[in-house]
Design a protein around this motif. Structure first.
Motif, short mmCIF file in Angstrom:
data_model
loop_
_atom_site.label_atom_id
_atom_site.label_comp_id
_atom_site.label_asym_id
_atom_site.label_seq_id
_atom_site.Cartn_x
_atom_site.Cartn_y
_atom_site.Cartn_z
N GLY A 101 -6.36 -0.46 -5.98
CA GLY A 101 -6.46 -1.39 -4.87
C GLY A 101 -7.53 -1.00 -3.87
O GLY A 101 -8.33 -0.09 -4.07
N SER A 102 -7.52 -1.72 -2.75
CA SER A 102 -8.49 -1.46 -1.68
C SER A 102 -7.92 -1.97 -0.37
O SER A 102 -6.97 -2.75 -0.34
CB SER A 102 -9.83 -2.15 -1.97
N GLY A 103 -8.51 -1.50 0.71
CA GLY A 103 -8.10 -1.97 2.03
C GLY A 103 -6.64 -1.73 2.30
O GLY A 103 -6.08 -0.66 2.01
N ARG A 124 -7.95 7.70 -3.68
CA ARG A 124 -7.49 6.33 -3.92
C ARG A 124 -7.42 6.09 -5.42
O ARG A 124 -8.38 6.34 -6.15
CB ARG A 124 -8.43 5.33 -3.26
N GLY A 170 0.83 -1.19 0.00
CA GLY A 170 0.00 0.00 0.00
C GLY A 170 0.86 1.24 0.00
O GLY A 170 1.76 1.37 0.85
N THR A 198 -4.04 -2.81 0.89
CA THR A 198 -3.14 -2.70 -0.27
C THR A 198 -3.49 -1.51 -1.16
O THR A 198 -2.99 -1.40 -2.28
CB THR A 198 -3.19 -4.00 -1.12
N ALA A 199 -4.33 -0.61 -0.69
CA ALA A 199 -4.75 0.53 -1.49
C ALA A 199 -3.59 1.47 -1.78
O ALA A 199 -2.75 1.73 -0.92
CB ALA A 199 -5.86 1.30 -0.78
N GLN A 210 -2.94 5.33 -2.78
CA GLN A 210 -3.63 6.61 -2.82
C GLN A 210 -2.63 7.72 -3.13
O GLN A 210 -1.42 7.54 -2.98
CB GLN A 210 -4.34 6.88 -1.49
N ARG A 258 -7.09 5.36 4.43
CA ARG A 258 -6.90 4.71 3.12
C ARG A 258 -8.17 4.81 2.27
O ARG A 258 -8.14 4.54 1.08
CB ARG A 258 -6.55 3.25 3.30
N GLY A 259 -9.25 5.16 2.89
CA GLY A 259 -10.53 5.30 2.18
C GLY A 259 -11.41 6.26 2.95
O GLY A 259 -10.99 6.88 3.92
N ARG A 260 -12.64 6.37 2.52
CA ARG A 260 -13.54 7.36 3.13
C ARG A 260 -13.96 6.99 4.55
O ARG A 260 -14.44 7.85 5.30
CB ARG A 260 -14.77 7.56 2.24
N ASN A 279 -10.80 2.24 9.17
CA ASN A 279 -10.97 0.91 9.74
C ASN A 279 -11.31 1.04 11.22
O ASN A 279 -10.63 1.75 11.96
CB ASN A 279 -9.67 0.12 9.56
#
Length: 320
Positions: free
Chosen positions: A299-301, A296, A202, A303-304, A306, A268-270, A273
């Protein structure tokens, strides 16, 4: 099992985890950990059952959104008569090791005279895993590894004290808080860097520029993977502000006690976690996070990849 059912089951488990008087040994047969062709938690399975053939669900790994599947019965190949307690599955991923391999440390503290039983996903225990175990007062080599179907005559099967996405019991938080924090050094601020990690872990495109700007403002750029666990904890406990991209290195704060730092996280996202808020509540430190100024791109989670789209907004959040 639906997501809602998984959450309800895990939450109930946390309630049980607070009951130390429920740690009673019984005869339980446990098989070795087997890898399957499935994905997620279902890629590993084992069987744990009592004398009546009833599954011992407390021993299975679960999260708010999933749980392990119980494996098939196997012929018993080994008998263990000495009192023991089930510890969990030794995994190689740093964050999951802290949150899941160690999720029964609360119960191990209640049963110091029992040997701990472990499942393993690899042939060796790594130095960093041994260092954390030593900090918490136990030794993996003193335990029992399940490599074949084994009938334990007196095995305690505790509920996990930490369930990913659900919460951390007070007993588990107390057991993991083994590193007493000192008074922070005035003005000490550190950026927990991911810039030296391989791309598949990531990546934050533009992190090098952000680090340079922070260093100009007197920040320490810290690469945790280059240091031992105790050095990581000492460095972070010295800081008034700890900042970094959402990542497992920040889970190390669960091992501290009395942390005086403020923690700032670039998401890593909106949605952050939930484990980061669980850790912050368990340890009682101030924490904020944002996705503003980031985008981003792959990828996601965990492994994202950005990128910093609004550099000034990101720098303002981190360094304000």
């Amino acid at each position: 099992m639906t997501r809602g059912q998984g959450e309800a089951t895990a939450q109930a488990s946390l309630t049980v985890a607070a009951a130390a008087d429920g740690l009673v040994g019984r005869r339980i047969t446990v098989t070795a950990l087997r890898k399957t062709a499935n994905a997620g938690l279902a890629r590993w399975q084992f069987r744990a059952a009592d004398d009546h053939g009833e599954a011992v669900e407390a021993m299975l790994l679960r999260r708010s959104y999933a749980r392990m599947e119980m494996g098939p019965a196997e012929p018993i190949l080994q008998q263990v008569s000495e009192p023991a307690i089930y510890g969990g599955i030794i995994v190689d991923h740093y964050g999951h090791f802290l949150l899941e391999t160690l999720n029964r440390v609360w119960a191990m503290r209640c049963c110091p005279d029992r040997r701990t039983v472990w499942h393993v996903t690899g042939p060796t225990v790594r130095p960093w895993q041994r260092e954390i175990a030593a900090l918490l007062g136990f030794d993996f080599d003193a335990g029992i590894r399940v490599t074949q179907a084994t009938a334990f005559q007196d095995l305690v099967a505790p509920e996990p004290g930490f369930v990913i996405g659900v919460g951390c019991s007070p007993e588990q938080a107390e057991a993991l808080g083994a590193f007493p924090a000192r008074r922070p050094i005035p003005g000490r601020r550190i950026w927990v860097s991911r810039s030296l990690l391989p791309a598949h872990k990531g990546t934050l495109v533009g992190e090098d520029r952000l680090e340079a700007a922070l260093q100009e403002r007197g920040w320490l750029v810290f690469h945790p993977q280059l240091h031992g666990i105790l050095t990581q904890l000492e460095t972070m406990c010295d800081a008034e502000v700890i900042a970094g991209v959402e990542g497992s290195a920040l889970h190390s704060l669960l091992l501290t006690r009395g942390l005086g730092a403020e923690v700032r996280i670039l998401q890593r996202g909106r949605v952050l976690n939930p484990n980061y808020d669980i850790i912050a509540r368990a340890r009682g430190f101030r924490q904020s996070s944002t996705f503003a100024g980031l985008r981003r791109i792959a990828g996601s989670g965990a492994t994202a990849t950005q990128t910093i789209e609004d550099f000034d907004a990101v720098l303002d959040f981190v360094a304000s």
